[in-house]
Design a protein around this motif. Structure first.
Motif, PDB file in Angstrom:
ATOM      1  N   CYS A 194       0.836  -1.202   0.000  1.00 12.69           N
ATOM      2  CA  CYS A 194       0.000   0.000   0.000  1.00 12.69           C
ATOM      3  C   CYS A 194       0.869   1.249   0.000  1.00 12.69           C
ATOM      4  O   CYS A 194       1.851   1.321   0.751  1.00 12.69           O
ATOM      5  CB  CYS A 194      -0.914   0.019   1.220  1.00 12.69           C
ATOM      6  N   GLN A 195       0.486   2.207  -0.827  1.00 12.38           N
ATOM      7  CA  GLN A 195       1.141   3.506  -0.854  1.00 12.38           C
ATOM      8  C   GLN A 195       0.087   4.595  -0.684  1.00 12.38           C
ATOM      9  O   GLN A 195      -0.972   4.546  -1.324  1.00 12.38           O
ATOM     10  CB  GLN A 195       1.896   3.733  -2.171  1.00 12.38           C
ATOM     11  N   GLN A 196       0.379   5.562   0.182  1.00 11.34           N
ATOM     12  CA  GLN A 196      -0.508   6.691   0.416  1.00 11.34           C
ATOM     13  C   GLN A 196       0.190   7.985   0.025  1.00 11.34           C
ATOM     14  O   GLN A 196       1.400   8.128   0.179  1.00 11.34           O
ATOM     15  CB  GLN A 196      -0.915   6.746   1.900  1.00 11.34           C
ATOM     16  N   ASP A 197      -0.613   8.942  -0.460  1.00  8.96           N
ATOM     17  CA  ASP A 197      -0.057  10.241  -0.806  1.00  8.96           C
ATOM     18  C   ASP A 197       0.003  11.138   0.429  1.00  8.96           C
ATOM     19  O   ASP A 197      -0.325  10.705   1.544  1.00  8.96           O
ATOM     20  CB  ASP A 197      -0.843  10.887  -1.954  1.00  8.96           C
ATOM     21  N   GLN A 198       0.396  12.375   0.240  1.00  8.65           N
ATOM     22  CA  GLN A 198       0.577  13.276   1.380  1.00  8.65           C
ATOM     23  C   GLN A 198      -0.740  13.583   2.090  1.00  8.65           C
ATOM     24  O   GLN A 198      -0.740  13.946   3.266  1.00  8.65           O
ATOM     25  CB  GLN A 198       1.245  14.571   0.908  1.00  8.65           C
ATOM     26  N   GLN A 199      -1.846  13.466   1.385  1.00  8.08           N
ATOM     27  CA  GLN A 199      -3.162  13.709   1.998  1.00  8.08           C
ATOM     28  C   GLN A 199      -3.739  12.455   2.657  1.00  8.08           C
ATOM     29  O   GLN A 199      -4.816  12.510   3.252  1.00  8.08           O
ATOM     30  CB  GLN A 199      -4.162  14.236   0.948  1.00  8.08           C
ATOM     31  N   GLY A 200      -3.035  11.334   2.557  1.00  9.67           N
ATOM     32  CA  GLY A 200      -3.503  10.096   3.171  1.00  9.67           C
ATOM     33  C   GLY A 200      -4.319   9.211   2.261  1.00  9.67           C
ATOM     34  O   GLY A 200      -4.730   8.113   2.660  1.00  9.67           O
ATOM     35  N   TYR A 201      -4.574   9.650   1.026  1.00  6.61           N
ATOM     36  CA  TYR A 201      -5.303   8.811   0.073  1.00  6.61           C
ATOM     37  C   TYR A 201      -4.378   7.716  -0.460  1.00  6.61           C
ATOM     38  O   TYR A 201      -3.160   7.902  -0.561  1.00  6.61           O
ATOM     39  CB  TYR A 201      -5.836   9.651  -1.089  1.00  6.61           C
ATOM     40  N   TYR A 202      -4.987   6.579  -0.830  1.00  9.02           N
ATOM     41  CA  TYR A 202      -4.215   5.442  -1.307  1.00  9.02           C
ATOM     42  C   TYR A 202      -3.999   5.548  -2.813  1.00  9.02           C
ATOM     43  O   TYR A 202      -4.915   5.296  -3.599  1.00  9.02           O
ATOM     44  CB  TYR A 202      -4.932   4.139  -0.970  1.00  9.02           C
ATOM     45  N   SER A 203      -2.798   5.917  -3.202  1.00  8.69           N
ATOM     46  CA  SER A 203      -2.475   5.906  -4.629  1.00  8.69           C
ATOM     47  C   SER A 203      -2.454   4.477  -5.151  1.00  8.69           C
ATOM     48  O   SER A 203      -2.732   4.231  -6.338  1.00  8.69           O
ATOM     49  CB  SER A 203      -1.135   6.588  -4.884  1.00  8.69           C
ATOM     50  N   SER A 204      -2.158   3.532  -4.267  1.00  5.31           N
ATOM     51  CA  SER A 204      -2.228   2.111  -4.620  1.00  5.31           C
ATOM     52  C   SER A 204      -2.463   1.292  -3.357  1.00  5.31           C
ATOM     53  O   SER A 204      -1.812   1.526  -2.333  1.00  5.31           O
ATOM     54  CB  SER A 204      -0.948   1.650  -5.300  1.00  5.31           C
ATOM     55  N   TYR A 217      -2.826 -16.009  -0.140  1.00  5.44           N
ATOM     56  CA  TYR A 217      -2.590 -17.375  -0.574  1.00  5.44           C
ATOM     57  C   TYR A 217      -3.245 -18.289   0.450  1.00  5.44           C
ATOM     58  O   TYR A 217      -2.854 -18.312   1.620  1.00  5.44           O
ATOM     59  CB  TYR A 217      -1.090 -17.652  -0.680  1.00  5.44           C
ATOM     60  N   SER A 218      -4.248 -19.041   0.008  1.00  4.73           N
ATOM     61  CA  SER A 218      -5.030 -19.849   0.942  1.00  4.73           C
ATOM     62  C   SER A 218      -5.786 -20.919   0.166  1.00  4.73           C
ATOM     63  O   SER A 218      -6.359 -20.632  -0.893  1.00  4.73           O
ATOM     64  CB  SER A 218      -6.022 -18.966   1.707  1.00  4.73           C
ATOM     65  N   GLU A 219      -5.802 -22.145   0.699  1.00 10.45           N
ATOM     66  CA  GLU A 219      -6.607 -23.194   0.083  1.00 10.45           C
ATOM     67  C   GLU A 219      -8.095 -22.882   0.211  1.00 10.45           C
ATOM     68  O   GLU A 219      -8.887 -23.248  -0.648  1.00 10.45           O
ATOM     69  CB  GLU A 219      -6.298 -24.542   0.731  1.00 10.45           C
ATOM     70  N   TRP A 220      -8.473 -22.199   1.290  1.00 17.19           N
ATOM     71  CA  TRP A 220      -9.896 -21.944   1.531  1.00 17.19           C
ATOM     72  C   TRP A 220     -10.390 -20.710   0.793  1.00 17.19           C
ATOM     73  O   TRP A 220     -11.485 -20.721   0.241  1.00 17.19           O
ATOM     74  CB  TRP A 220     -10.162 -21.774   3.035  1.00 17.19           C
ATOM     75  N   ALA A 221      -9.602 -19.637   0.763  1.00 14.39           N
ATOM     76  CA  ALA A 221     -10.096 -18.396   0.169  1.00 14.39           C
ATOM     77  C   ALA A 221      -8.929 -17.559  -0.353  1.00 14.39           C
ATOM     78  O   ALA A 221      -8.587 -16.523   0.211  1.00 14.39           O
ATOM     79  CB  ALA A 221     -10.915 -17.599   1.180  1.00 14.39           C
ATOM     80  N   ALA A 222      -8.319 -18.015  -1.451  1.00 16.31           N
ATOM     81  CA  ALA A 222      -7.302 -17.205  -2.110  1.00 16.31           C
ATOM     82  C   ALA A 222      -7.956 -15.927  -2.627  1.00 16.31           C
ATOM     83  O   ALA A 222      -9.132 -15.911  -2.995  1.00 16.31           O
ATOM     84  CB  ALA A 222      -6.670 -17.985  -3.255  1.00 16.31           C
ATOM     85  N   ALA A 223      -7.179 -14.835  -2.651  1.00 21.46           N
ATOM     86  CA  ALA A 223      -7.779 -13.551  -3.031  1.00 21.46           C
ATOM     87  C   ALA A 223      -6.724 -12.609  -3.583  1.00 21.46           C
ATOM     88  O   ALA A 223      -5.550 -12.675  -3.210  1.00 21.46           O
ATOM     89  CB  ALA A 223      -8.474 -12.906  -1.824  1.00 21.46           C
ATOM     90  N   GLU A 224      -7.193 -11.729  -4.476  1.00 16.03           N
ATOM     91  CA  GLU A 224      -6.388 -10.630  -4.989  1.00 16.03           C
ATOM     92  C   GLU A 224      -7.282  -9.396  -5.056  1.00 16.03           C
ATOM     93  O   GLU A 224      -8.438  -9.491  -5.477  1.00 16.03           O
ATOM     94  CB  GLU A 224      -5.864 -10.922  -6.406  1.00 16.03           C
ATOM     95  N   VAL A 225      -6.750  -8.255  -4.651  1.00 18.21           N
ATOM     96  CA  VAL A 225      -7.504  -7.017  -4.814  1.00 18.21           C
ATOM     97  C   VAL A 225      -6.527  -5.865  -5.025  1.00 18.21           C
ATOM     98  O   VAL A 225      -5.456  -5.820  -4.419  1.00 18.21           O
ATOM     99  CB  VAL A 225      -8.438  -6.745  -3.607  1.00 18.21           C
ATOM    100  N   HIS A 226      -6.928  -4.973  -5.914  1.00 23.92           N
ATOM    101  CA  HIS A 226      -6.132  -3.775  -6.198  1.00 23.92           C
ATOM    102  C   HIS A 226      -7.095  -2.592  -6.217  1.00 23.92           C
ATOM    103  O   HIS A 226      -8.036  -2.555  -7.027  1.00 23.92           O
ATOM    104  CB  HIS A 226      -5.405  -3.908  -7.537  1.00 23.92           C
ATOM    105  N   LEU A 227      -6.872  -1.644  -5.314  1.00 23.22           N
ATOM    106  CA  LEU A 227      -7.713  -0.465  -5.179  1.00 23.22           C
ATOM    107  C   LEU A 227      -6.871   0.790  -5.392  1.00 23.22           C
ATOM    108  O   LEU A 227      -5.652   0.761  -5.273  1.00 23.22           O
ATOM    109  CB  LEU A 227      -8.351  -0.405  -3.785  1.00 23.22           C
ATOM    110  N   THR A 228      -7.541   1.878  -5.675  1.00 16.72           N
ATOM    111  CA  THR A 228      -6.914   3.185  -5.684  1.00 16.72           C
ATOM    112  C   THR A 228      -7.890   4.185  -5.109  1.00 16.72           C
ATOM    113  O   THR A 228      -9.098   3.927  -5.054  1.00 16.72           O
ATOM    114  CB  THR A 228      -6.468   3.590  -7.103  1.00 16.72           C
ATOM    115  N   GLN A 229      -7.386   5.321  -4.667  1.00 18.89           N
ATOM    116  CA  GLN A 229      -8.233   6.279  -3.960  1.00 18.89           C
ATOM    117  C   GLN A 229      -7.724   7.696  -4.198  1.00 18.89           C
ATOM    118  O   GLN A 229      -6.508   7.919  -4.244  1.00 18.89           O
ATOM    119  CB  GLN A 229      -8.231   5.959  -2.461  1.00 18.89           C
ATOM    120  N   SER A 230      -8.650   8.600  -4.346  1.00 17.63           N
ATOM    121  CA  SER A 230      -8.291  10.016  -4.472  1.00 17.63           C
ATOM    122  C   SER A 230      -9.443  10.856  -3.939  1.00 17.63           C
ATOM    123  O   SER A 230     -10.535  10.344  -3.653  1.00 17.63           O
ATOM    124  CB  SER A 230      -8.020  10.385  -5.932  1.00 17.63           C
ATOM    125  N   ALA A 231      -9.213  12.155  -3.835  1.00 15.91           N
ATOM    126  CA  ALA A 231     -10.259  13.062  -3.356  1.00 15.91           C
ATOM    127  C   ALA A 231     -11.429  13.134  -4.326  1.00 15.91           C
ATOM    128  O   ALA A 231     -12.511  13.598  -3.950  1.00 15.91           O
ATOM    129  CB  ALA A 231      -9.660  14.452  -3.138  1.00 15.91           C
TER     130      ALA A 231
END
Length: 269
Positions: free
Chosen positions: A136-146, A152-166
């Motif tokens: 995770c990377q946040q900008d100076q305002q605290g928003y998530y640029s990435s 990794y899990s036999e029961w519930a493997a998962a991938e997620v990619h979010l971004t955030q801005s004002a």
């Protein structure tokens, strides 16, 4: 749905005792999907009813995938070592028909820690070992640029990619206003689940008002939701809403309680 307000649900923290736990949740995200209630009736016991909303004229219930990192996870009462671990909860929003309280039904949880043996084997919670990575990377305002999370899990493997801005907009179709949406999504304090022996279990948490901000989903792949025919891989790319809060604080009241010796259905395998 009627208007919901925080004044009716906020209250001082109950005094922790015994083995109660306090922790901070970092990179706390809520990736929510509006799904057909018919897909969930076989999962939810009769004690509960789905807390439905109407989205574009169709009755739906929200299901959230909630990844975060537990940091400073420790006893709320005694000097005790602190732990950090990645975690992802899969939860459905329901109403307890015995108390009329809005709460969540946990399908299950993945945890990146050897301590998973305590909830899994001592309390028989539907918790599963996983290897979870956050980038995770946040900008100076605290928003998530990435915001990236991989499980990794036999029961519930998962991938997620979010971004955030004002510029990210709030989405709360089906609710009368933003406050009602936030109360519904962020402030259930009771969780219920099928224990691994099929019995009905519950535990409670406390937290102050959460203050997440909207975000945008770039990619998601939740194996569990696809396997259970709840949200296909294709539809996972079209969430109802996405929220992120950089950090918050929870108190967890333990041990979990057993409410019913026999339940109509069993944990998700």
């Amino acid at each position: 749905m009627k208007h919901l307000n925080f004044n009716s649900v906020l209250h001082p923290r109950p005094q922790p005792t015994g083995i109660d736990v306090q922790c901070q949740l970092q990179h706390f995200a809520l990736i929510s999907y509006a799904i057909d209630p018919e897909k969930l009736h076989h999962i939810i016991p009769q004690r509960f009813k789905l807390d439905t909303i109407f989205v574009q004229g169709q009755e739906k219930v929200l299901l959230s995938v909630v990844p975060f990192i537990d940091i400073d996870f420790t006893s709320a009462c005694y000097r005790f070592p602190k732990f950090s671990m990645g975690q992802t909860n899969y939860r459905i929003y329901v109403i307890d028909q015995e108390t009329q309280e809005r709460c969540v039904w946990f399908i299950g949880t993945t945890l990146d820690s050897w301590t998973v043996f305590v909830p899994r084997f001592a309390w028989l919670l539907p918790w599963y070992k996983a290897e979870i990575h956050f980038d995770c990377q946040q900008d100076q305002q605290g928003y998530y640029s990435s915001y990236k999370m991989t499980t990794y899990s036999e029961w519930a493997a998962a991938e997620v990619h979010l971004t955030q801005s004002a510029q990210d907009e709030w989405h709360y179709d089906g609710f009368p206003d933003l406050e009602s949406y936030l109360v519904y999504l962020t402030h259930p304090l009771a969780g219920f689940y099928h224990r691994r022996d099929g019995k009905l279990g519950t535990y409670r948490v406390w937290h102050d008002r959460l203050r997440p901000k909207p975000a945008t989903l770039l990619h998601a792949k939740f194996e569990l939701l696809n396997r259970l025919n709840l949200v296909s891989f294709h539809d996972q790319l079209k969430p109802y809403s996405v929220l992120i809060e950089a950090i918050n604080e929870f108190t967890i009241y333990l041990p979990p309680q057993v409410l019913e010796q026999n339940s109509a259905s069993y944990p998700i395998k």
